[in-house]
Design a protein around this motif. Sequence first.
Motif, short mmCIF file in Angstrom:
data_model
loop_
_atom_site.label_atom_id
_atom_site.label_comp_id
_atom_site.label_asym_id
_atom_site.label_seq_id
_atom_site.Cartn_x
_atom_site.Cartn_y
_atom_site.Cartn_z
N ARG A 102 0.82 -1.22 0.00
CA ARG A 102 0.00 0.00 0.00
C ARG A 102 0.85 1.26 0.00
O ARG A 102 0.54 2.24 -0.68
N GLN A 103 1.94 1.26 0.76
CA GLN A 103 2.80 2.44 0.83
C GLN A 103 3.92 2.33 -0.19
O GLN A 103 5.10 2.45 0.13
N TRP A 104 3.55 2.11 -1.41
CA TRP A 104 4.47 1.97 -2.52
C TRP A 104 4.40 3.24 -3.36
O TRP A 104 3.33 3.74 -3.66
N LEU A 105 5.55 3.76 -3.74
CA LEU A 105 5.61 4.89 -4.66
C LEU A 105 6.72 4.60 -5.66
O LEU A 105 7.89 4.44 -5.28
N GLY A 106 6.38 4.50 -6.94
CA GLY A 106 7.37 4.23 -7.97
C GLY A 106 7.01 4.98 -9.23
O GLY A 106 5.86 4.99 -9.64
N TYR A 107 8.00 5.60 -9.85
CA TYR A 107 7.72 6.37 -11.07
C TYR A 107 8.65 5.99 -12.21
O TYR A 107 8.80 6.74 -13.17
N ARG A 108 9.25 4.81 -12.11
CA ARG A 108 10.09 4.30 -13.19
C ARG A 108 9.36 3.17 -13.91
O ARG A 108 8.44 2.56 -13.34
N PRO A 109 9.74 2.86 -15.15
CA PRO A 109 9.00 1.86 -15.92
C PRO A 109 9.35 0.44 -15.50
O PRO A 109 10.31 -0.15 -15.97
N ARG A 110 8.53 -0.11 -14.64
CA ARG A 110 8.74 -1.48 -14.17
C ARG A 110 7.42 -2.00 -13.60
O ARG A 110 6.55 -1.20 -13.23
N ALA A 148 -4.31 -0.90 -8.15
CA ALA A 148 -4.40 -1.78 -6.99
C ALA A 148 -5.42 -1.19 -6.01
O ALA A 148 -5.51 0.02 -5.86
N VAL A 149 -6.16 -2.08 -5.37
CA VAL A 149 -7.15 -1.70 -4.36
C VAL A 149 -6.78 -2.41 -3.07
O VAL A 149 -6.51 -3.63 -3.08
N PHE A 150 -6.81 -1.69 -1.97
CA PHE A 150 -6.40 -2.22 -0.67
C PHE A 150 -7.60 -2.22 0.26
O PHE A 150 -8.12 -1.17 0.62
N ASP A 165 -15.62 -2.01 3.78
CA ASP A 165 -14.67 -1.60 4.82
C ASP A 165 -14.74 -0.10 5.08
O ASP A 165 -15.01 0.70 4.18
N ASP A 166 -14.45 0.27 6.34
CA ASP A 166 -14.34 1.70 6.65
C ASP A 166 -12.91 2.20 6.45
O ASP A 166 -12.65 3.40 6.56
N ARG A 167 -11.98 1.30 6.13
CA ARG A 167 -10.60 1.67 5.78
C ARG A 167 -10.25 0.96 4.48
O ARG A 167 -10.23 -0.27 4.43
N TRP A 168 -9.97 1.73 3.45
CA TRP A 168 -9.55 1.14 2.19
C TRP A 168 -8.76 2.19 1.42
O TRP A 168 -8.73 3.37 1.78
N ALA A 169 -8.08 1.74 0.37
CA ALA A 169 -7.23 2.66 -0.40
C ALA A 169 -7.11 2.13 -1.82
O ALA A 169 -7.49 0.98 -2.11
N TRP A 170 -6.58 2.96 -2.68
CA TRP A 170 -6.32 2.52 -4.05
C TRP A 170 -5.18 3.35 -4.63
O TRP A 170 -4.84 4.43 -4.14
N ARG A 171 -4.60 2.81 -5.70
CA ARG A 171 -3.51 3.51 -6.39
C ARG A 171 -3.55 3.14 -7.86
O ARG A 171 -3.81 1.99 -8.22
N LEU A 172 -3.29 4.11 -8.72
CA LEU A 172 -3.03 3.86 -10.13
C LEU A 172 -1.66 4.43 -10.44
O LEU A 172 -1.40 5.60 -10.14
N HIS A 189 4.91 4.45 -15.27
CA HIS A 189 6.02 5.36 -15.52
C HIS A 189 5.52 6.80 -15.52
O HIS A 189 4.66 7.19 -16.31
N HIS A 190 6.06 7.59 -14.59
CA HIS A 190 5.80 9.02 -14.50
C HIS A 190 4.39 9.38 -14.06
O HIS A 190 3.97 10.52 -14.21
N LEU A 191 3.67 8.43 -13.48
CA LEU A 191 2.35 8.72 -12.93
C LEU A 191 2.11 7.85 -11.72
O LEU A 191 2.24 6.63 -11.80
N SER A 192 1.78 8.47 -10.60
CA SER A 192 1.43 7.71 -9.40
C SER A 192 0.42 8.53 -8.61
O SER A 192 0.70 9.65 -8.20
N VAL A 193 -0.77 7.97 -8.43
CA VAL A 193 -1.84 8.63 -7.69
C VAL A 193 -2.31 7.67 -6.61
O VAL A 193 -2.81 6.58 -6.93
N SER A 194 -2.17 8.06 -5.35
CA SER A 194 -2.57 7.22 -4.22
C SER A 194 -3.63 7.95 -3.40
O SER A 194 -3.46 9.11 -3.05
N MET A 195 -4.70 7.23 -3.09
CA MET A 195 -5.79 7.77 -2.29
C MET A 195 -6.11 6.79 -1.16
O MET A 195 -6.18 5.58 -1.40
#
Length: 317
Positions: free
Chosen positions: A38-46, A108-110, A116-123, A126-132
């Motif tokens: 969940r606490q992942w941040l990556g902006y390189r192509p992989r 990804a959806v967490f 759930d009253d606690r959940w998160a998602w990320r899209l 490369h060069h785009l990362s949005v976490s909510m």
Amino acid sequence: MDDPLPEQMRAAAGDLLAALDEPARARAVYRFDDTDARQWLGYRPRPRPGVCLDDLGRPARKAAHRLLATALSPAAYAQAMAIVALEEVLDRAEGWRGGRHSGDYWVAVFGDPVRDDRWAWRLEGHHLSVSMTVVDDQVSPAPIFFGANPATVRHAGHPVSRPLGVEEDLARALLDSMGPAARARAIIADEAPGDIVSATRPRVRGPVEPLGVPADRLGPTARALLDQLVAVYLDRLPPELATREARRLDGRELHVAWAGPVQPGQRHYYRVQGDDLLIEYDNTTDDGNHAHTVLRRPESDFGQDVLAAHHTAAAPR
């Protein structure tokens, strides 16, 4: 009136999961307490946690885009789509050797957004990362990373693609508007760092030093330009979140710092930081044509603020 945004996100995430077949859903869904994922941040192509959009059918891909659109203003969504399209431009510039593809983004959806009253998602890709992160129907919106390579595509001397142009132009106008003393304090180094300083770390510990020049040492024009620059980053968010974040920062001290040459077309970097705010921008290649930008909340990234409030409310009295 209740804030409609959490429900919009909940509905969009539920629609996405409903559009996935079982194997794709297994790749897309993680436990909320899977902190490493969940606490992942990556902006390189992989590859990264989640399911790749390129592996999905059209309905599921569209559902992922609709989820992303709940987190971004219309202008920021357009920036994000321009960033995604640049994968094909970059692949051509590299002679098609890297196999870059505009479908190489992962969602990804967490947790369970429906129950759930606690959940998160990320899209992210490369060069785009949005976490909510959504906790007790409160949205915590960070980190948000936008990059661009090439930062500018020109034809006959005119830009035809420049997704992060406003972020650069306003910062240059701000620097130009400073008096000599403020400018000398703002420029913290003759060379830009190789990348944004916060990098891909899940937590940013303390303020990034040196701080640069405080906003209260700026003249009226420079201060107004600094406010505009901060607003550009906050306005990546939907209006209700952008307004909330601006209100949270109102009256709090900000610092701005610049590193590298001030002439366009060379490696340069700037940051703006304040109480639970870190904005970073760098343009790191020799020709200054590869940009990274990030909006972070060092004390609240990945929902630390709403999770702390949740735990406080749940604690026995």
